[in-house]
Scaffold this active site. Structure first.
Site, short mmCIF file in Angstrom:
data_model
loop_
_atom_site.label_atom_id
_atom_site.label_comp_id
_atom_site.label_asym_id
_atom_site.label_seq_id
_atom_site.Cartn_x
_atom_site.Cartn_y
_atom_site.Cartn_z
N MET A 83 41.15 39.64 40.46
CA MET A 83 42.00 38.60 39.47
C MET A 83 41.90 39.43 38.03
SD MET A 83 42.98 35.82 40.90
CE MET A 83 43.17 34.75 39.37
N CYS A 84 43.21 39.57 37.63
CA CYS A 84 43.43 40.23 36.26
C CYS A 84 43.13 39.33 35.17
CB CYS A 84 44.63 40.88 36.27
SG CYS A 84 45.26 41.77 37.56
N ARG A 85 43.44 39.67 33.99
CA ARG A 85 43.52 38.92 32.85
C ARG A 85 44.62 39.44 31.81
NH1 ARG A 85 40.27 34.79 33.57
NH2 ARG A 85 41.44 34.90 35.30
#
Length: 309
Positions: A1-3
């Site tokens: 999961m990226c930001r």
């Protein structure tokens, strides 16, 4: 999961005031995020920043496969560049894709810029169908291997002549985004994919912004996404902390982020799951429910940020 985060304002901001200086800046989130579904993994598989100098001009992108927290060039650029429209992204690989600059967000096509937090579950099962649906010039443009870049290509395919146009109406971008999600869901259903997809997409033409918080589930919450608006995002000199100043009723600044950049709870609003957010060229913020098979009006209400970070 990226930001990811994005900033839009009529007043240019120094990138450092978004990327490095706030208490919970995106650089901090790259190794100390608070709200990831897969807690424990860092966002150290590269980063990217994109910005526009002027409306109706092509933006600029800087990407690197180094972790954002250890890239000295990012620190240097952030102390010099100002912009009124900024995209920033720190990456954690999904789907076994390579750590390469071609796989780093954001991407650019003509005047359009795109980034994604999440993943398309079972993407390999629909990848060929997606590619076959694209116009030749868009298919040949793809350089990387991610589901995110392919989703952008599909979005571009929904637009007329996206390479040569300098602006798009926010309504046009909104409809193209909804059609992109709808088409991905059709292919996933036809392929019998049961894996959950998280589609927090963001796109801009340098004037309007459209982003989504979306999950292929009617029960679960999507990957976190918040927004803040006011008259100025600045460092309060007395406390040394950043906050969104609301000096009047006008919205002169809008920030959207996977996680709040500050710990001032009243500054941030949760974007409800399966909702599309539009920022118009005049900085009006509009929220639209995505009314498809996964829409559930009882899943959650628009509310202030709860104690979670």
């Amino acid at each position: 999961m990226c930001r990811f985060l994005l900033y839009k304002s009529n007043s240019p901001i120094l990138l450092a005031d978004l990327l490095t200086r706030p208490a919970h800046s995106i650089i901090m989130q790259s190794f100390n995020c608070k709200l990831r579904m897969d807690m424990g993994q860092s966002n150290g598989d590269g980063f990217g920043i994109g910005w526009y100098d002027e409306p109706r001009t092509k933006g600029c992108i800087f990407t690197s496969t180094l972790p954002a927290w250890s890239n000295i060039n990012l620190q240097r650029l952030a102390e010099k560049i100002k912009s009124g429209l900024v995209f920033a992204h720190v990456r954690a690989t999904t789907g076994g894709t390579a750590t390469s600059e071609t796989n780093c967000h954001p991407w650019q096509y003509g005047n359009l810029m795109w980034m994604h937090n999440g993943n398309i579950g079972g993407f390999e099962a629909i990848k060929r169908r997606l590619q076959n649906s694209l116009r030749e010039e868009i298919y040949l443009w793809i350089q990387g291997t991610t589901d995110s870049e392919h989703a952008f290509a599909l979005f571009l395919n929904m637009l007329d002549d996206p390479l040569h146009r300098t602006e798009f109406s926010h309504r046009e971008l909104k409809q193209a985004m909804l059609r992109t999600i709808e088409q991905i869901n059709v292919w996933l259903d036809e392929a019998g994919i049961k894996d959950t997809s998280l589609m927090n997409f963001a796109v801009t033409d340098g004037q309007s912004v459209v982003c989504t918080r979306y999950i292929t589930s009617s029960e679960r919450e999507g990957a976190s996404l918040f927004y803040s608006s006011g008259s100025e995002f600045r460092n309060e000199q007395e406390s040394g902390q950043y906050r969104m100043v609301k000096a009047n009723k006008r919205e002169d600044v809008v920030v959207v982020a996977s996680e709040p950049l500050t710990y001032e709870r009243s500054d941030w609003m949760v974007i409800p799951t399966n909702t599309l957010l539009v920022i118009t060229p005049r900085l009006n913020v509009r929220l639209y429910p995505i009314l498809d098979q996964y829409w559930n009006p009882h899943r959650g209400r628009h509310k202030h940020l709860q104690a979670c970070c």
